[in-house]
Design a protein around this motif. Structure first.
Motif, PDB file in Angstrom:
ATOM      1  N   GLN A 182      -8.151   1.043  -0.450  1.00 33.82           N
ATOM      2  CA  GLN A 182      -7.722  -0.395   0.212  1.00 33.82           C
ATOM      3  C   GLN A 182      -9.357  -0.507   1.269  1.00 33.82           C
ATOM      4  O   GLN A 182     -10.088  -1.520   1.467  1.00 33.82           O
ATOM      5  CB  GLN A 182      -6.522  -1.126   1.246  1.00 33.82           C
ATOM      6  CG  GLN A 182      -6.908  -2.009   1.730  1.00 33.82           C
ATOM      7  CD  GLN A 182      -5.396  -2.754   2.381  1.00 33.82           C
ATOM      8  OE1 GLN A 182      -4.221  -1.592   1.661  1.00 33.82           O
ATOM      9  NE2 GLN A 182      -5.805  -3.740   3.637  1.00 33.82           N
ATOM     10  N   ASP A 202      -5.766  -1.159  -5.347  1.00 40.22           N
ATOM     11  CA  ASP A 202      -5.513  -2.256  -4.030  1.00 40.22           C
ATOM     12  C   ASP A 202      -6.127  -2.744  -2.980  1.00 40.22           C
ATOM     13  O   ASP A 202      -7.302  -2.694  -2.532  1.00 40.22           O
ATOM     14  CB  ASP A 202      -5.405  -1.010  -2.839  1.00 40.22           C
ATOM     15  CG  ASP A 202      -4.221  -1.655  -1.435  1.00 40.22           C
ATOM     16  OD1 ASP A 202      -3.971  -2.283  -1.503  1.00 40.22           O
ATOM     17  OD2 ASP A 202      -3.099  -0.779  -0.757  1.00 40.22           O
ATOM     18  N   GLU A 203      -6.373  -4.264  -3.658  1.00 40.34           N
ATOM     19  CA  GLU A 203      -7.257  -5.615  -2.542  1.00 40.34           C
ATOM     20  C   GLU A 203      -8.880  -5.325  -3.228  1.00 40.34           C
ATOM     21  O   GLU A 203      -9.663  -4.769  -2.364  1.00 40.34           O
ATOM     22  CB  GLU A 203      -7.078  -5.116  -1.013  1.00 40.34           C
ATOM     23  CG  GLU A 203      -5.340  -5.356  -1.286  1.00 40.34           C
ATOM     24  CD  GLU A 203      -5.106  -6.701   0.594  1.00 40.34           C
ATOM     25  OE1 GLU A 203      -5.985  -6.423   0.814  1.00 40.34           O
ATOM     26  OE2 GLU A 203      -4.375  -6.035   1.308  1.00 40.34           O
ATOM     27  N   THR A 244       0.896  -0.905   0.153  1.00 42.67           N
ATOM     28  CA  THR A 244      -0.116   0.364  -0.013  1.00 42.67           C
ATOM     29  C   THR A 244       0.334   1.607   0.011  1.00 42.67           C
ATOM     30  O   THR A 244       0.843   2.632  -0.781  1.00 42.67           O
ATOM     31  CB  THR A 244      -0.987   0.145   1.436  1.00 42.67           C
ATOM     32  OG1 THR A 244      -1.916  -1.170   0.874  1.00 42.67           O
ATOM     33  CG2 THR A 244      -1.658   1.200   1.833  1.00 42.67           C
TER      34      THR A 244
HETATM   35 MG   LIG Z   1      -2.095  -2.962   2.040  1.00 42.67          MG
END
Ligand SMILES: [Mg+2]
Ligand SMILES: Nc1ncnc2c1ncn2[C@@H]1O[C@H](COP(=O)(O)OP(=O)(O)OP(=O)(O)O)[C@@H](O)[C@H]1O
Length: 244
Positions: free
Chosen positions: A85, A160-161, A43
Motif C-alpha cells: 500500500q 494492496d491498493e 492489509t
Molecule cells: Mg490497508
C-alpha cells in the motif's frame, strides 16, 4: 485445484481483534477482489498471506502446501508476489536498479539488464529507466512497485491498493496491464481495493471484509445490492459516487 487457501485466520494486536476467522480459497488463474471499510483488516490479511506478519491461528496453503511457517522470501520463491500500500522502493537507486535487485535475489528469471528492461517496458516506465526512484510521481512509483513484484515471476500476486491516488488514465493503463499479466502469464491476482470501478473491470468475484470477518462473497452486481455490504461499507458514499 486451489492455488491459494486461507484457513480460519485469526489475528489480534494487543486487545484489538483484527481478524476473526477468515477463510477463502482462490483458483489458479482467478482474479479476486477484497474490499471493506478502513481498518477492517485487509492489509493485515495480505501481510499474513505473504508472511510479513504471523497469524495467531489458522494456516495459509500455496498449491496445497502449508507455507505458514515460511518467511516472505521463502513464500516469494514458491511464487507469492506482493505490492505494498505504501511503496517500498530504493529511492536513491534508478528504476533499472530497482528491478535488477529482485532479479538478482530470489527470481527464477535471468538477472540481466535485458530481462529488467523487458519488465520495465511492460509497466510503461521505459522513459524513466535511468531516473532515480525517488524522483518518480506516485503513479510511476506504483508501476515500479509492480515491476519489482513481476520480476520475482509470481504465480499469485497480491496487490494492496494499487489504484489509490492515480488518475483515470493511469488506472485504465494499470487495469490493462493486470489483465495482460493474468491472461498471458496466467498470474492469479488478489487485489485489495477501494477503487471499485477499476476493480469491477478486473474481477467477477469479490470478498467483503468487515470488522475482521468476511460478510460477503460473490459477484460485483450481488455485492452492491447486498444490504449488509451497503450498511458496513458502501453506504451513501458509493451511491453518491455512482450517480456522479
Ligand atoms: Mg490497508
Ligand atoms: N502492526 C500493527 N500493530 C497494531 N495494530 C495494527 C497493526 N497493523 C494493523 N493494526 C490495526 O489493525 C486494524 C486493521 O488494520 P489494516 O491496516 O489491516 O486495515 P485495512 O483494512 O487495510 O485498512 P485501510 O483500508 O485503511 O488500508 C486497524 O485497527 C489497525 O490499527
Amino acid at each position: 485445484m486451489s492455488i491459494l487457501e486461507v484457513r480460519d485466520i485469526h489475528k489480534s494486536f494487543g486487545g484489538n481483534r483484527v481478524l476473526k476467522g477468515v477463510s477463502f480459497s482462490v483458483k489458479e488463474g482467478e482474479i479476486v477482489g477484497i474490499v471493506g471499510p478502513n481498518g477492517s483488516g485487509k492489509t493485515t490479511l495480505m501481510n499474513i498471506i505473504n508472511g510479513v506478519i504471523r497469524q495467531d491461528k489458522g494456516s495459509i496453503l500455496l498449491m496445497g502446501k502449508d507455507i505458514s511457517s515460511l518467511r516472505p522470501s521463502g513464500r516469494a520463491k514458491l511464487g507469492m508476489g506482493r505490492t505494498f500500500q505504501i511503496t517500498r522502493l530504493f529511492s536513491n537507486l534508478t528504476v533499472l536498479e530497482n528491478v535488477l535487485i529482485p532479479l538478482h535475489y530470489g527470481s527464477p528469471l535471468p538477472a540481466t539488464e535485458e530481462t529488467a528492461i523487458e519488465i520495465i517496458e511492460a509497466v510503461g516506465l521505459s522513459h524513466k529507466i535511468r531516473d532515480r526512484a525517488g524522483s518518480l510521481s506516485l503513479a510511476q512509483r506504483k508501476r515500479l512497485e509492480l515491476a519489482r513484484a513481476i520480476a520475482l515471476k509470481p504465480k499469485v500476486l497480491l496487490l494492496d491498493e494499487v489504484f489509490a491516488g492515480l488518475n483515470p488514465v493511469s488506472i485504465r493503463e494499470i487495469v490493462e496491464l493486470l489483465l495482460k499479466l493474468n491472461r498471458e502469464k496466467g498470474i492469479t491476482l488478489i487485489l485489495v481495493e477501494h477503487v471499485l470501478k477499476a476493480l469491477f473491470k478486473l474481477t467477477r468475484r469479490v470478498l467483503v471484509l468487515s470488522e475482521g470477518r468476511l460478510i460477503f462473497e460473490g459477484s460485483p452486481e450481488g455485492m452492491v445490492k447486498d444490504p449488509e455490504v451497503i450498511k458496513a461499507y458502501l453506504g451513501e458514499r458509493y451511491l453518491k459516487d455512482e450517480s456522479a
